[in-house]
Design a protein around this motif. Sequence first.
Motif, PDB file in Angstrom:
ATOM      1  N   TYR A  22       0.835  -1.196   0.000  1.00  0.00           N
ATOM      2  CA  TYR A  22       0.000   0.000   0.000  1.00  0.00           C
ATOM      3  C   TYR A  22       0.870   1.247   0.000  1.00  0.00           C
ATOM      4  CZ  TYR A  22      -2.947   3.626   2.251  1.00  0.00           C
ATOM      5  OH  TYR A  22      -3.594   4.780   2.579  1.00  0.00           O
ATOM      6  N   TYR A  23       0.653   2.116  -0.984  1.00  0.00           N
ATOM      7  CA  TYR A  23       1.344   3.398  -1.067  1.00  0.00           C
ATOM      8  C   TYR A  23       0.336   4.522  -0.768  1.00  0.00           C
ATOM      9  CZ  TYR A  23       5.187   1.094  -3.631  1.00  0.00           C
ATOM     10  OH  TYR A  23       6.226   0.285  -4.006  1.00  0.00           O
ATOM     11  N   ARG A  24       0.693   5.373   0.152  1.00  0.00           N
ATOM     12  CA  ARG A  24      -0.168   6.499   0.515  1.00  0.00           C
ATOM     13  C   ARG A  24       0.567   7.808   0.288  1.00  0.00           C
ATOM     14  NH1 ARG A  24      -3.112   7.639   6.407  1.00  0.00           N
ATOM     15  NH2 ARG A  24      -3.931   9.705   5.867  1.00  0.00           N
ATOM     16  N   PRO A  25       0.014   8.705  -0.525  1.00  0.00           N
ATOM     17  CA  PRO A  25       0.662  10.007  -0.727  1.00  0.00           C
ATOM     18  C   PRO A  25       0.771  10.773   0.587  1.00  0.00           C
ATOM     19  CG  PRO A  25      -1.135   9.666  -2.304  1.00  0.00           C
ATOM     20  CD  PRO A  25      -1.250   8.588  -1.273  1.00  0.00           C
ATOM     21  N   ARG A  26       1.866  11.513   0.742  1.00  0.00           N
ATOM     22  CA  ARG A  26       2.025  12.285   1.970  1.00  0.00           C
ATOM     23  C   ARG A  26       1.088  13.507   1.995  1.00  0.00           C
ATOM     24  NH1 ARG A  26       6.264  10.678   5.089  1.00  0.00           N
ATOM     25  NH2 ARG A  26       7.809   9.322   4.093  1.00  0.00           N
ATOM     26  N   LEU A  61       1.209   6.645  -9.958  1.00  0.00           N
ATOM     27  CA  LEU A  61      -0.153   6.949  -9.522  1.00  0.00           C
ATOM     28  C   LEU A  61      -0.158   7.618  -8.152  1.00  0.00           C
ATOM     29  CD1 LEU A  61      -1.888   3.658 -10.673  1.00  0.00           C
ATOM     30  CD2 LEU A  61      -2.535   5.948 -11.432  1.00  0.00           C
ATOM     31  N   THR A  62       0.707   7.137  -7.272  1.00  0.00           N
ATOM     32  CA  THR A  62       0.772   7.719  -5.934  1.00  0.00           C
ATOM     33  C   THR A  62       1.247   9.168  -6.004  1.00  0.00           C
ATOM     34  OG1 THR A  62       1.300   5.514  -5.077  1.00  0.00           O
ATOM     35  CG2 THR A  62       1.667   7.374  -3.603  1.00  0.00           C
ATOM     36  N   GLU A  63       2.188   9.438  -6.880  1.00  0.00           N
ATOM     37  CA  GLU A  63       2.666  10.813  -7.044  1.00  0.00           C
ATOM     38  C   GLU A  63       1.566  11.729  -7.591  1.00  0.00           C
ATOM     39  OE1 GLU A  63       6.109  10.436  -9.495  1.00  0.00           O
ATOM     40  OE2 GLU A  63       7.450  10.039  -7.801  1.00  0.00           O
ATOM     41  N   GLN A  64       0.586  11.126  -8.269  1.00  0.00           N
ATOM     42  CA  GLN A  64      -0.543  11.911  -8.781  1.00  0.00           C
ATOM     43  C   GLN A  64      -1.658  12.042  -7.742  1.00  0.00           C
ATOM     44  OE1 GLN A  64       0.037  13.167 -11.925  1.00  0.00           O
ATOM     45  NE2 GLN A  64       1.968  12.068 -11.658  1.00  0.00           N
ATOM     46  N   GLY A  65      -1.419  11.507  -6.541  1.00  0.00           N
ATOM     47  CA  GLY A  65      -2.373  11.688  -5.453  1.00  0.00           C
ATOM     48  C   GLY A  65      -3.256  10.498  -5.152  1.00  0.00           C
ATOM     49  N   TRP A  66      -3.024   9.370  -5.808  1.00  0.00           N
ATOM     50  CA  TRP A  66      -3.865   8.185  -5.587  1.00  0.00           C
ATOM     51  C   TRP A  66      -3.305   7.323  -4.460  1.00  0.00           C
ATOM     52  CZ3 TRP A  66      -8.256   7.511  -8.558  1.00  0.00           C
ATOM     53  CH2 TRP A  66      -8.362   8.306  -9.698  1.00  0.00           C
ATOM     54  N   GLU A  67      -4.146   6.957  -3.518  1.00  0.00           N
ATOM     55  CA  GLU A  67      -3.782   5.866  -2.606  1.00  0.00           C
ATOM     56  C   GLU A  67      -3.794   4.593  -3.443  1.00  0.00           C
ATOM     57  OE1 GLU A  67      -5.425   5.617   1.402  1.00  0.00           O
ATOM     58  OE2 GLU A  67      -6.557   7.430   0.908  1.00  0.00           O
ATOM     59  N   THR A  68      -2.693   3.873  -3.445  1.00  0.00           N
ATOM     60  CA  THR A  68      -2.511   2.772  -4.394  1.00  0.00           C
ATOM     61  C   THR A  68      -2.266   1.465  -3.658  1.00  0.00           C
ATOM     62  OG1 THR A  68      -1.542   4.337  -5.977  1.00  0.00           O
ATOM     63  CG2 THR A  68      -1.184   2.000  -6.399  1.00  0.00           C
ATOM     64  N   TYR A  69      -3.073   0.461  -3.990  1.00  0.00           N
ATOM     65  CA  TYR A  69      -2.958  -0.866  -3.394  1.00  0.00           C
ATOM     66  C   TYR A  69      -2.527  -1.849  -4.482  1.00  0.00           C
ATOM     67  CZ  TYR A  69      -5.600   1.034   0.549  1.00  0.00           C
ATOM     68  OH  TYR A  69      -6.011   1.783   1.631  1.00  0.00           O
ATOM     69  N   ILE A  70      -1.411  -2.527  -4.252  1.00  0.00           N
ATOM     70  CA  ILE A  70      -0.857  -3.488  -5.198  1.00  0.00           C
ATOM     71  C   ILE A  70      -1.002  -4.869  -4.575  1.00  0.00           C
ATOM     72  CG2 ILE A  70       1.182  -4.062  -6.577  1.00  0.00           C
ATOM     73  CD1 ILE A  70       2.178  -1.205  -5.259  1.00  0.00           C
TER      74      ILE A  70
END
Length: 287
Positions: A22-26, A61-70
């Motif tokens: 899981y990646y979460r934008p700061r 995608l995370t850099e574009q503001g999306w919380e991303t689940y892989i």
Amino acid sequence: MNSYTETKFFIGDIPYQMFIQYYRPRKDRNSVPIVLLHGAFHTGTCFVKTPDNRQGWAVYLTEQGWETYIVDWPGHGRSGFVPDFPTMPYQRVINATVALLQQIGSAVILTHSMSGVVGWQIAQTHPKLIKAIVGIAPGPPANLLPVIAKDSHQAFPEDRPRIQSREETKKYFTNSDNFPQEVFENYFCSLVAESARISNQRRNVEGQGLYICHPQILFDIPILVITGDQDPRHPREVDAETAKYFGSDFIWLPEVGLPGHGHMQMLEHGNLAIADLFINWLHSKGL
């Protein structure tokens, strides 16, 4: 410092649990998360980085503001061992993905190849959990497939897992002009075994494919199908028919100035330009 934080966890029932990265934008977070579902023989690592170490879709995608689940499908990669893996059905992947969506809330799901079937099924059975579907050369529902006999050469024995050969990989996965051929061995080493049962379901062997009973349910969900011109298993007319069946939008990459793409769009040169296509499409849908 990264522009995001990273968390790893598992979800689902043992031994069919699913590993989640899981990646979460700061900051500047989108209100809707996105879940990335890999296809056959792969793991979620195909979304993290390319074989030649370029940025993958997940971080972008995370850099574009999306919380991303892989995710890694149950029985694949970091999800761990499944004792009945050769006969593990699609439903195990569907159940684990539904459990993830029930935990994180409704989301965009991006499917690739054989995970296309997972997306169609969840949209049919749990439509409120799906904000939109982006299908990258997605497998069609069984409704659009012929029934294959069990003794056909297209059916796989279910007493052992499927292993992808170098020849098959070069023919179907890495054949495009935009694939980084110089790192083929690095990519090939990333492939994992596949469930023979899921493969037979995908091909609709003996009619055991997953059918959509109420396709009209999906008409209310924004859906985009993206296909490259050098994908031998997904010619334009096949994926266009899938898109038409669900009333979806369809992008044929050469028509938007992106020729030379095959099956592994997320790993090819120009992968971020393709990401921009579906990001802009999602924004156009209010997401």
